[in-house]
Write a protein that holds these residues in place. Structure first.
Motif, PDB file in Angstrom:
ATOM      1  N   UNK A 140     -28.204  31.205 -18.943  1.00 55.35           N
ATOM      2  CA  UNK A 140     -27.442  32.343 -19.475  1.00 55.35           C
ATOM      3  C   UNK A 140     -26.021  32.353 -18.925  1.00 55.35           C
ATOM      4  N   UNK A 141     -25.898  32.275 -17.610  1.00 55.71           N
ATOM      5  CA  UNK A 141     -24.579  32.331 -16.972  1.00 55.71           C
ATOM      6  C   UNK A 141     -23.694  31.176 -17.429  1.00 55.71           C
ATOM      7  N   UNK A 142     -24.265  29.970 -17.517  1.00 59.24           N
ATOM      8  CA  UNK A 142     -23.477  28.794 -17.880  1.00 59.24           C
ATOM      9  C   UNK A 142     -22.957  28.896 -19.310  1.00 59.24           C
ATOM     10  N   UNK A 143     -23.783  29.377 -20.222  1.00 60.04           N
ATOM     11  CA  UNK A 143     -23.364  29.471 -21.620  1.00 60.04           C
ATOM     12  C   UNK A 143     -22.300  30.545 -21.820  1.00 60.04           C
ATOM     13  N   UNK A 144     -22.421  31.636 -21.121  1.00 54.79           N
ATOM     14  CA  UNK A 144     -21.362  32.634 -21.173  1.00 54.79           C
ATOM     15  C   UNK A 144     -20.070  32.073 -20.573  1.00 54.79           C
ATOM     16  N   UNK A 195     -30.652  35.009 -24.471  1.00 51.29           N
ATOM     17  CA  UNK A 195     -29.964  36.107 -23.781  1.00 51.29           C
ATOM     18  C   UNK A 195     -28.443  35.917 -23.806  1.00 51.29           C
ATOM     19  N   UNK A 196     -28.013  34.670 -23.649  1.00 48.29           N
ATOM     20  CA  UNK A 196     -26.564  34.407 -23.637  1.00 48.29           C
ATOM     21  C   UNK A 196     -25.920  34.726 -24.974  1.00 48.29           C
ATOM     22  N   UNK A 197     -26.564  34.335 -26.060  1.00 46.41           N
ATOM     23  CA  UNK A 197     -25.956  34.521 -27.378  1.00 46.41           C
ATOM     24  C   UNK A 197     -26.079  35.954 -27.873  1.00 46.41           C
ATOM     25  N   UNK A 198     -26.947  36.735 -27.258  1.00 45.71           N
ATOM     26  CA  UNK A 198     -27.087  38.142 -27.643  1.00 45.71           C
ATOM     27  C   UNK A 198     -26.414  39.092 -26.663  1.00 45.71           C
ATOM     28  N   UNK A 254     -24.332  41.687 -25.127  1.00 48.12           N
ATOM     29  CA  UNK A 254     -23.526  42.666 -25.876  1.00 48.12           C
ATOM     30  C   UNK A 254     -22.048  42.679 -25.511  1.00 48.12           C
ATOM     31  N   UNK A 255     -21.684  42.276 -24.287  1.00 48.51           N
ATOM     32  CA  UNK A 255     -20.273  42.271 -23.895  1.00 48.51           C
ATOM     33  C   UNK A 255     -19.523  41.045 -24.402  1.00 48.51           C
ATOM     34  N   UNK A 256     -20.241  40.006 -24.769  1.00 45.92           N
ATOM     35  CA  UNK A 256     -19.608  38.792 -25.312  1.00 45.92           C
ATOM     36  C   UNK A 256     -20.604  38.123 -26.248  1.00 45.92           C
ATOM     37  N   UNK A 257     -20.788  38.728 -27.407  1.00 49.07           N
ATOM     38  CA  UNK A 257     -21.710  38.168 -28.391  1.00 49.07           C
ATOM     39  C   UNK A 257     -21.204  36.796 -28.825  1.00 49.07           C
ATOM     40  N   UNK A 258     -22.111  35.835 -28.877  1.00 53.14           N
ATOM     41  CA  UNK A 258     -21.789  34.496 -29.342  1.00 53.14           C
ATOM     42  C   UNK A 258     -22.422  34.296 -30.716  1.00 53.14           C
ATOM     43  N   UNK A 259     -21.754  33.531 -31.565  1.00 49.57           N
ATOM     44  CA  UNK A 259     -22.211  33.399 -32.947  1.00 49.57           C
ATOM     45  C   UNK A 259     -23.513  32.612 -33.034  1.00 49.57           C
ATOM     46  N   UNK A 260     -24.485  33.152 -33.741  1.00 46.10           N
ATOM     47  CA  UNK A 260     -25.745  32.455 -33.992  1.00 46.10           C
ATOM     48  C   UNK A 260     -25.560  31.528 -35.190  1.00 46.10           C
ATOM     49  N   UNK A 261     -25.623  30.230 -34.949  1.00 42.87           N
ATOM     50  CA  UNK A 261     -25.333  29.247 -35.988  1.00 42.87           C
ATOM     51  C   UNK A 261     -26.521  28.351 -36.325  1.00 42.87           C
ATOM     52  N   UNK A 262     -27.649  28.521 -35.631  1.00 40.31           N
ATOM     53  CA  UNK A 262     -28.759  27.588 -35.784  1.00 40.31           C
ATOM     54  C   UNK A 262     -29.698  28.043 -36.897  1.00 40.31           C
ATOM     55  N   UNK A 263     -30.013  27.103 -37.795  1.00 33.86           N
ATOM     56  CA  UNK A 263     -30.853  27.392 -38.949  1.00 33.86           C
ATOM     57  C   UNK A 263     -32.173  26.633 -38.845  1.00 33.86           C
ATOM     58  N   UNK A 264     -33.282  27.331 -39.046  1.00 33.69           N
ATOM     59  CA  UNK A 264     -34.575  26.668 -39.142  1.00 33.69           C
ATOM     60  C   UNK A 264     -34.784  26.172 -40.570  1.00 33.69           C
ATOM     61  N   UNK A 265     -35.812  25.329 -40.762  1.00 33.02           N
ATOM     62  CA  UNK A 265     -36.091  24.745 -42.075  1.00 33.02           C
ATOM     63  C   UNK A 265     -34.829  24.090 -42.643  1.00 33.02           C
ATOM     64  N   UNK A 266     -34.256  23.117 -41.907  1.00 33.71           N
ATOM     65  CA  UNK A 266     -32.951  22.579 -42.280  1.00 33.71           C
ATOM     66  C   UNK A 266     -32.918  21.896 -43.648  1.00 33.71           C
ATOM     67  N   UNK A 267     -34.060  21.359 -44.106  1.00 32.19           N
ATOM     68  CA  UNK A 267     -34.088  20.696 -45.413  1.00 32.19           C
ATOM     69  C   UNK A 267     -34.546  21.632 -46.523  1.00 32.19           C
ATOM     70  N   UNK A 268     -34.789  22.901 -46.157  1.00 36.06           N
ATOM     71  CA  UNK A 268     -35.308  23.850 -47.128  1.00 36.06           C
ATOM     72  C   UNK A 268     -34.497  25.124 -47.211  1.00 36.06           C
TER      73      UNK A 268
END
Length: 508
Positions: free
Chosen positions: A14-18, A100-103, A105-119
């Motif tokens: 968490x700390x490293x990603x922030x 936790x890092x991407x959620x 609240x003081x520094x929201x990071x963009x959620x870019x990961x998609x499941x079912x990549x071929x669908x």
């Protein structure tokens, strides 16, 4: 025997990603500033200035350097004498730290990961799962390398299975121009040589996460073939003249990093992965004493760089601009845009084209008549922000949609990063439209020009929804004019000729 606790792993990830979302590595800042100081191309110098200013703003404001906050890649070396106090797998611990890092609240990071990549390609909402590589080694601690790898630079990855007698240098020099500017140069090229196909790719990714030290190598001289390759490629790739953001200039790469591994006598696997101007990585050790501590850099590590559009910039009122106005804009000219823009990325474009094909109207609130579309997927706003970091995404991904969009709407132009391909340029020329370029790697700086923001269509797409932005003095460069002249074609060729160390690129 060292006891590694579950909560310490989660907290450290968490700390490293922030940390890496808003702090550039010091070596990167120093190398970028050196490139800024020696750059002779004004367009490239301006782009580097914006990247450096954005970097300092992010360090001060603890907000993401780039709107693309990346896919998380983790390399773990786990000591054989380590014991775990945990009820989760190691990968699950990493993913909880990512969540936790991407959620946060003081520094929201963009959620870019998609499941079912071929669908269905459904957003996981928390940027999990991470890509985790794990190795068991002698020792009593856990060594961690963690990166948040941007999709634009990752998309430019290259791999080949060369013949043993083939030239590595020739292959790299052939591939770099093909990569275009979507990886936001100047940055680092990570190269993996040897092993098998997948091993070469992993080596290249690990090479991207090393510190910049090319000038130390130049000073002391090479001691082996890999170091000789680094120096040769550093000189020759920069001699291509591609420059910052592909606009033409002296610096395309800040360093060339190479890792190798023994390979089969019949093979020469080679992989190349660029690290962009939002290079994000951290290295730490878990030794049982608690969460890892990363030392925050001092703001004095950032150079005092200023930039403004200057007196030559043309101010454009988006409420009154006409196609005749657009036709007068010159390649390479700086514009300051004020007024209303609509946004749209890959998923939104796909839906729009489907509506055109079915003869259906555009969603309510979406009217492209005499408007510009900005290729962006912004970070969510926090506190009193109108919008989070909102830099451009790679425009070439929208090339296949461009003709249909211009055919079916009154769109005047598009804004993105990097070059346009022949298909898009032909459509732009046909419609007397225009393509404008914003600086990739300056997302927080760009967001400060956005005064209002709201979602107007396709809200279910999250960051890929269509937004309406009201901007004030948003800086852009005319990258493809109404006559189809592209600065990404003319700029690098001109600077390659000026540098004069290798033959000028030819058409085709």
């Amino acid at each position: 025997m060292t006891l590694i606790r579950q909560d310490d792993v989660i907290q450290s990830v968490f700390d490293a990603l922030q940390f890496i979302s808003y702090y550039h590595p010091k070596d990167f800042i120093q190398a970028m500033h050196e490139a800024y100081q020696k750059e002779q191309s004004q367009a490239a110098k301006d782009a580097i200035a914006q990247i450096l200013i954005n970097s300092r703003m992010c360090a001060e404001g603890h907000r993401p350097i780039c709107q693309d906050t990346g896919i998380v890649v983790v390399f773990l070396k786990v000591g054989m004498d380590v014991r775990w106090e945990a009820d989760m797998s190691v990968a699950d611990m990493v993913n909880e730290g990512v969540r936790r890092a991407y959620r946060h609240p003081d520094n929201i990071l963009r959620a870019s990961i998609l499941s079912d990549p071929a669908g269905k390609r459904i957003n996981t909402k928390d940027n999990t799962p991470a890509v985790v590589h794990m190795e068991i080694v002698p020792g009593d601690h856990v060594e961690v390398e963690i990166a948040a790898k941007g999709g634009g630079s990752e998309a430019k990855s290259k791999f080949a299975m060369l013949n043993p007698s083939d030239s590595i240098v020739d292959w790299v020099l052939k591939m770099v121009p093909v990569m275009g500017a979507g990886w936001c140069p100047p940055g680092i090229l990570g190269i993996g040589i040897g092993g098998t196909a997948e091993k070469a790719m992993i080596l290249a990714k690990q090479a991207c996460m090393e510190s910049i030290d090319i000038h130390e190598l130049i000073a002391r001289g090479p001691q082996n073939r890999v170091e000789e390759l680094r120096l040769e490629l550093f000189e020759k790739v920069n001699a291509l003249g591609i420059g910052a953001q592909g606009l033409g200039g002296l610096t395309t790469v800040l360093d060339i990093k190479i890792r190798d591994f023994p390979t089969h006598a019949a093979n020469l696997p080679i992989a190349m992965i660029p690290n962009c101007a939002a290079t994000r990585h951290a290295h730490f050790i878990l030794d049982g004493s608690g969460p890892a501590k990363l030392e925050a850099p001092s703001l004095s590590d950032w150079p005092e760089v200023t930039w403004d559009a200057g007196t030559t910039a043309r101010r454009v009122n988006l409420a009154t601009v006409t196609r005749e106005d657009v036709a007068s804009w010159q390649p390479g000219e700086t514009l300051l845009l004020s007024g209303t823009l609509l946004t749209g990325r890959d998923a939104a474009h796909k839906r729009l084209i489907d509506l055109f094909n079915r003869g259906k109207p555009l969603p309510e609130g979406v009217d492209f008549t005499n408007k510009f579309i900005y290729y962006v997927g912004p970070v969510d706003a926090v506190r009193d922000e109108v919008v989070g970091p909102a830099g451009p995404t790679t425009a070439t991904r929208m090339d296949k949609f461009t003709g249909a969009l211009l055919d079916n709407t009154g769109l005047l132009g598009m804004i993105g990063k990097a070059e346009r391909g022949p298909e898009a340029i032909a459509a732009i020329k046909k419609h007397r439209s225009v393509y404008l370029m914003a600086v990739g790697g300056a997302a927080y700086l760009v967001s400060k020009a956005i005064r209002q923001a709201r979602i107007v269509a396709f809200a279910d797409l999250g960051m890929e929804a269509i937004h309406e932005f009201v901007v004030e003095d948003m800086p852009v460069t005319v990258a493809v004019d109404a006559n189809g002249i592209s600065v990404h074609n003319t700029g690098p060729k001109a600077w390659q000729a000026k540098i004069g160390k290798i033959p000028v690129l030819t058409e085709g």
